[in-house]
Write an enzyme that holds these catalytic residues in place. Sequence first.
Site, PDB file in Angstrom:
ATOM      1  N   LYS A  76       0.753  -1.103  -0.058  1.00 46.58           N
ATOM      2  CA  LYS A  76      -0.011  -0.039  -0.030  1.00 46.58           C
ATOM      3  C   LYS A  76       0.969   1.209   0.202  1.00 46.58           C
ATOM      4  O   LYS A  76       2.013   1.350   0.601  1.00 46.58           O
ATOM      5  CB  LYS A  76      -1.155   0.052   1.175  1.00 46.58           C
ATOM      6  CG  LYS A  76      -1.718   0.907   1.317  1.00 46.58           C
ATOM      7  CD  LYS A  76      -2.645   0.984   2.556  1.00 46.58           C
ATOM      8  CE  LYS A  76      -3.824   2.309   2.458  1.00 46.58           C
ATOM      9  NZ  LYS A  76      -4.686   1.992   3.991  1.00 46.58           N
ATOM     10  N   SER A 151      -9.636   2.127   3.284  1.00 43.96           N
ATOM     11  CA  SER A 151      -8.855   2.845   2.384  1.00 43.96           C
ATOM     12  C   SER A 151      -7.591   2.103   1.437  1.00 43.96           C
ATOM     13  O   SER A 151      -6.866   2.619   0.758  1.00 43.96           O
ATOM     14  CB  SER A 151      -7.996   3.806   3.234  1.00 43.96           C
ATOM     15  OG  SER A 151      -6.966   3.138   4.054  1.00 43.96           O
ATOM     16  N   SER A 175      -9.961  -0.437   7.233  1.00 43.30           N
ATOM     17  CA  SER A 175      -9.335  -0.050   5.954  1.00 43.30           C
ATOM     18  C   SER A 175      -8.527  -1.453   5.273  1.00 43.30           C
ATOM     19  O   SER A 175      -8.268  -1.072   4.146  1.00 43.30           O
ATOM     20  CB  SER A 175      -8.510   1.160   5.855  1.00 43.30           C
ATOM     21  OG  SER A 175      -9.106   2.141   6.092  1.00 43.30           O
TER      22      SER A 175
END
Lengths: 486, 95, 486
Positions: A76, A151, A175
């Site tokens: 990420k 997210s 997330s």
Amino acid sequence: MIDSSLKDIAAALRAKTVSAVELATDSLARIQARDGQINAFVTVDEGGALAAARAADARIKDGSAGPLTGIPLAHKDVFCTEGVLTTCGSKMLANFTSPYDAHVVSLLKAAGAVMVGKTNMDEFAMGSSNESSHAGPTRNPWDTTKVPGGSSGGSAAAVAARMVPIATGTDTGGSVRQPAALCGITGIKPTYGSVSRFGMIAYASSLDQGGAFARSAEDCATLLTAMMGHDPRDSTSLERSYDDCGASLAQPLAGLRIGLPREFFAEGMSDDVRAAVDAAIAEYRRLGATLVEVSLPNARLAIPAYYVIAPAEASSNLSRFDGVRYGHRAAQYTDLNDMYCKSRAEGFGPEVKRRILVGTYVLSHGYYDAYYIKAQKLRRLIAQDFAAAFEQCDIIAGPTNPTVAYGLGEKTSDPVQMYLGDIYTVAVNLAGLPALSHPAGFGAGGLPVGLQLIGKYFHEANLLGAAHQFQQATDWHTRAPAVQEA
Amino acid sequence: MSLSLDEVRHIAKLARLELAPGELEATQAKLNGIFSLIEEMQAVDTDGVEPMSHPQELAQRLRPDAVTETDRRAAFQAVAPQTEAGLYLVPKVIE
Amino acid sequence: MSRTDWEVVIGLEIHTQLNTQSKIFSGASIAFGAEPNVQACGVDIALPGVLPVLNKGAVERAIRFGLAIGATVAPKSVFARKNYFYPDLPKGYQISQFELPVVVGGHIDLLVPDGKGGAYEKRVNLTRAHLEEDAGKSLHEDFHGMTGIDLNRAGTPLLEIVSEPDMRSSAEAVAYARALHALVRWIDICDGNMQEGSFRCDANVSVRPRGQAEFGTRREIKNLNSFRFLQQAIDYEIQWQIDLIEDGGKVQQATVLFDPDTGETRAMRSKEDAHDYRYFPDPDLLPLVIDSAWIERVKGELPELPAALSARFQGEYGLSAYDATTLTASRETAQYYLDVVAAAGAANAKTCANWVMGDLAARLNKAELDITASPVSAAQLAGLVARIADNTISNAIAKKVFEALWSGEGESADAIIEAQGLKQVTDSGAIEAIIDEVLAANQKSVEEFRAGKEKAFNALVGQCMKASKGKANPAQVNEILKKKLG
């Protein structure tokens, strides 16, 4: 080959029926072919990946390979990667090449995993749909008109679309778990303090935790184990012995007490989600678990408490983005103050700005007690609720999201609507407990539904074990979306 | 709980976020929506409850007092918007 | 002429840089004078994702200080973020301590010069002392109209020491600052180098009509780095406030800077609406816990403190409070004095004190030498005192011997006395002979004395001393001369 389990891939690598370079090349090719419509990746590092793959092949050859050596992996874009762009999904860092590696990145490099790129995310990890990224929204591989969740939407989509077998994410209010559920894969957030936050760009320091995505609980266990461990550079990193998260995979479910919080099963879930969740829970019972009704009476306060604490910490964490030492600096300004105000206004998107404003307000003079302290008190009540519930059960289960993936743009006009989607996940972060989501079936539109499992502190192995047993008896987790290739 | 435009301006100033003239009302509306959500906290009595800042009741770890960092100025300043003679440059600060 | 009798109220906040090796929250060096930004690591420049870890040496020094002032060392204290934007503050917040500081209470006992040659005792109570990090430095020399920021100093450990508003004059404020300065050097937590910024004073000054219970509005004078500036700034500020009020104005709370060139204080221009620092506990740090075992260990390692040593000098050696305080102004001076007394004997303690505070101090000051660099060692000075005590030499001759020791003309007082033949003449016969010669040669003076002129006696004494090249014992000369003159 990258569609196989990590165990099978590792065996093939050992047997030399495939090489790390071949795996990396395959992954990069899939990204090239598929990511055009998904937008899971912000940066693809072909050169770095192939170099790492060659190094992995050397290790495999000399017998010093581990379970992750040679495995293609995506990080990420919240994790700092030395020499590679680290944008956090924001214009503020669109040009930021990190001069250092996050601890998690170092660990996975040392394990021989091959990073192919950095994945898209909600800006500064603030969001539940992956629509707020400066790099544009990520699309759900199951239906590219829908959100993948956020997210960590990029990482979830990358794994769901089989571009990489594993990816890292972060989870502050859901997330990792939410995008895992909406994308039909498995994702786990461990106990707060077990994955180092050093180099993991901070959103809400007391809630953020690094997590793992994979297509199975078993593979999540391998990745998460490699990510966990004490890091002296993170004061909140726990000093203790960390067990292998895969230690309980084979444990049968007989005798497992699964708690079902009545507050999670009241209204709030759409019918299709409820049907899939109920069926999954029934499957657990069939496999030998006992179901217990429990209560989390203060669960409904988790959302307001979270939306005080997270923005408060974020408003302070993001003050360093001022255009002075790195990141975006406005081209025109009249003086220092103007430089700050313009750089930050230009660099941050609207959701980030909103949360900074909320956070600044709840910490400000005269409001601190009524808001921030109040929220921290509710936090304790919520943690106590979980502790009480865990006296009666071993694992708590429930839905991960109230609905399946919704349409892009559907909830972007009203932030509160977006926030309410977090009802099942935020309480876990407030308490610091471990939790995962695994595929539990499908709902309207053929879109995936996830089941959330919440465990006691440091019981990641139990969670993954239960999920693994479920995945041995069912095949939801093996379903893959049909992704159109360019 | 709802914020006045002046209050919105004030917190934007504290946070060093410039709000364009058109943005002010829209921001105020959205913030007030969020604050309505937050107001729900007041429904529960928390008298006598200790605030919780960390899940575990632990103490800060202490690092031995030793120099462990080396000079990485070149690498760090490679990502800086403006430097000169090893210094970060900003618009002149007037006291 | 003031119609009101004004009382001045002063409190001091003093920032002391702790003399650790590394910074309070990172492992970068704090050594003074390095090239800009070479001692600013990732944590110090607030790169995205970095985290603070607390330096044990900084805590140990805080404990030492707490014990030295008789304060409570908090078993649990908390680090808090003080949020504001400034280019020398990379995170956009300073990590400090707010509600729960590491040291609470305490006091310092002073001797304040009364301006008439004497001194009075005063106790100043301390509110608290807390740990925090220093900011970087701004260089305003022209960089094409820009300011240059050096972050080497950012993260240097500070102990901020806050007094109660107990002082009532600039003299008291300076005496307090000096005593604190001596103490922090004494217990070796700070090098006290004011030019390098190791010890910086902020003075809070207000005035009120004598007898009024309420404090007047105070202004804060920031960053005074010499005792002289401290005194000048306070004196100016007091007069400025009084003049303002007597002209009908009201003092507005403000932060002011002192201009050493003009001798004036001036409110800082850029202070917009009073800062709202939005203090909250830093979520990246856990509470600082100090157990009693650690406190006991530090207590055991503390040297004898100046107050205790001063009391001992007064009790055991009969020194005055003023002399004892002067001799305990620094550990080096006190040690030197103790060494002299050890060699010369406790019976000569007062003489030793006079020499250390008198001739030695004067010569050291003139040569700008610290006592540790004294060309005259404690042993040598003790030898000199011993020869005065046993009448080998007079005080006048002793000064000559001291000079010779200072210039390195001899290894010891004895060696010099021997080499230069300075032994005092104490043989009455020899003295008589000298006196007889002088009387014979100074009939005029004899007659004047007999006629009642007292001064003539001194003239004759003078002649005797001259004739003996200063070696005659003055007391004996006086005695025998008196007898002879009848």
